[in-house]
Design a protein around this motif. Structure first.
Motif, PDB file in Angstrom:
ATOM      1  N   GLY A 106      49.967 -18.412  61.797  1.00 17.79           N
ATOM      2  CA  GLY A 106      48.844 -19.270  61.639  1.00 17.79           C
ATOM      3  C   GLY A 106      47.650 -19.021  61.507  1.00 17.79           C
ATOM      4  O   GLY A 106      46.517 -19.653  61.594  1.00 17.79           O
ATOM      5  N   ALA A 107      47.563 -17.595  61.344  1.00 17.00           N
ATOM      6  CA  ALA A 107      46.000 -16.993  61.240  1.00 17.00           C
ATOM      7  C   ALA A 107      45.212 -17.484  59.842  1.00 17.00           C
ATOM      8  O   ALA A 107      44.012 -17.507  59.828  1.00 17.00           O
ATOM      9  N   ALA A 108      46.135 -17.753  58.926  1.00 17.81           N
ATOM     10  CA  ALA A 108      45.593 -18.237  57.779  1.00 17.81           C
ATOM     11  C   ALA A 108      44.709 -19.488  57.756  1.00 17.81           C
ATOM     12  O   ALA A 108      43.740 -19.761  57.471  1.00 17.81           O
ATOM     13  N   ALA A 109      45.568 -20.476  58.331  1.00 13.46           N
ATOM     14  CA  ALA A 109      45.063 -21.794  58.805  1.00 13.46           C
ATOM     15  C   ALA A 109      43.524 -21.489  59.738  1.00 13.46           C
ATOM     16  O   ALA A 109      42.794 -22.270  59.543  1.00 13.46           O
ATOM     17  N   ASP A 110      43.790 -20.510  60.526  1.00 11.63           N
ATOM     18  CA  ASP A 110      42.427 -20.554  61.409  1.00 11.63           C
ATOM     19  C   ASP A 110      41.412 -20.048  60.687  1.00 11.63           C
ATOM     20  O   ASP A 110      40.228 -20.559  60.843  1.00 11.63           O
ATOM     21  N   ILE A 111      41.669 -19.202  59.694  1.00 10.66           N
ATOM     22  CA  ILE A 111      40.428 -18.863  58.789  1.00 10.66           C
ATOM     23  C   ILE A 111      40.245 -20.084  58.086  1.00 10.66           C
ATOM     24  O   ILE A 111      38.734 -20.102  57.842  1.00 10.66           O
ATOM     25  N   SER A 112      40.853 -20.570  57.357  1.00  9.92           N
ATOM     26  CA  SER A 112      40.549 -21.782  56.522  1.00  9.92           C
ATOM     27  C   SER A 112      39.749 -22.819  57.341  1.00  9.92           C
ATOM     28  O   SER A 112      38.874 -23.317  56.799  1.00  9.92           O
ATOM     29  N   GLY A 113      40.097 -23.170  58.492  1.00 10.78           N
ATOM     30  CA  GLY A 113      39.289 -23.887  59.694  1.00 10.78           C
ATOM     31  C   GLY A 113      37.977 -23.567  60.010  1.00 10.78           C
ATOM     32  O   GLY A 113      37.370 -24.375  60.549  1.00 10.78           O
ATOM     33  N   CYS A 114      37.546 -22.395  59.727  1.00 14.41           N
ATOM     34  CA  CYS A 114      36.246 -21.883  60.028  1.00 14.41           C
ATOM     35  C   CYS A 114      35.081 -22.103  59.213  1.00 14.41           C
ATOM     36  O   CYS A 114      33.876 -21.914  59.433  1.00 14.41           O
ATOM     37  N   PHE A 115      35.666 -22.752  57.722  1.00  6.98           N
ATOM     38  CA  PHE A 115      34.577 -22.892  56.828  1.00  6.98           C
ATOM     39  C   PHE A 115      34.162 -24.463  56.940  1.00  6.98           C
ATOM     40  O   PHE A 115      34.715 -25.277  57.082  1.00  6.98           O
ATOM     41  N   PRO A 118      35.574 -26.459  51.396  1.00  3.30           N
ATOM     42  CA  PRO A 118      37.156 -26.077  50.912  1.00  3.30           C
ATOM     43  C   PRO A 118      37.169 -24.489  50.725  1.00  3.30           C
ATOM     44  O   PRO A 118      36.419 -24.153  49.503  1.00  3.30           O
ATOM     45  N   VAL A 119      38.105 -23.732  51.338  1.00  2.00           N
ATOM     46  CA  VAL A 119      38.430 -22.512  50.926  1.00  2.00           C
ATOM     47  C   VAL A 119      39.750 -22.422  50.895  1.00  2.00           C
ATOM     48  O   VAL A 119      40.672 -22.913  51.845  1.00  2.00           O
TER      49      VAL A 119
END
Length: 205
Positions: A106-115, A118-119
């Motif tokens: 789930g690290a990818a989703a965590d990174i996406s959520g910090c923006f 849209p990234v």
């Protein structure tokens, strides 16, 4: 006041300096794609598990690719903050930011959520792409032990006991997939400045 040699920060800093010196001696990163070359058209799963190809994004316009170690790394976290600011200041749709990380769970989703914009975050399982383009390296047992003593188990973070990490690297691609800027630096404490990357794509005023 100087810190004692047994201080964890001092030990980690010395090990990091030794690692960077070793990577420079090995010329790691010099075989990575360079300015004027085409970025290989890779395919990786995104934060939702969908397989995404690079040309899916370049056909829509300029693309910035950032290889990250993960949010556990304070330097990666600072880079994410810097790109979040750059995205907020840019006209929507001006460029696509692709963050590539080898972490699992789930690290990818965590990174996406910090923006705030849209990234797309892509999962480089087992650092396969980083290995292919000359960015991945073995951390070495001393640093692995120190990271573990600090509560960072790379095997748990990346789903592999290989002990690999990528060189944090940033590439700016034009709509033809050609590299217009490349920041490949063995010292993970140094990162590309978003303004310089975007200037190479003629995206700054």
């Amino acid at each position: 006041m100087s810190q004692p040699d047994s201080d964890p920060a001092t030990i980690y800093g010395r090990l990091a300096d030794d690692l960077v010196g070793r990577l420079r001696q090995l010329r790691l990163g010099q075989a990575a794609p360079a300015v004027g070359q085409a970025m290989p058209n890779f395919a990786l799963p995104d934060e939702r598990g969908r397989l995404r190809r690079l040309d899916e994004f370049t056909t829509k316009g300029p693309v910035v690719i950032s290889f990250l170690r993960g949010r556990w790394c304070p330097y990666c976290e600072a880079e994410l903050v810097a790109w979040n600011r750059a995205l907020a200041a840019a006209t929507p749709g001006t460029f696509t930011l692709l963050c590539i990380v080898g972490q699992t769970g789930g690290a990818a989703a965590d990174i996406s959520g910090c923006f705030s914009a849209p990234v797309t975050v892509l999962c480089d399982v087992d650092h396969g792409l980083a290995l292919d383009i000359g960015l991945a390296f073995h951390v070495g047992e001393p640093l692995l032990r120190q990271l573990a003593s600090d509560g960072l188990d790379l095997a748990e973070l990346y789903g592999s006991a290989a002990g690999l990490l990528p060189i944090p690297a940033t590439f700016a691609l034009d709509p033809q997939g050609m590299i217009r800027a490349a920041f490949v630096e063995p010292d993970f404490r140094l990162r590309a400045e978003p303004a310089a990357v975007l200037q190479a794509l003629d995206l700054t005023g």
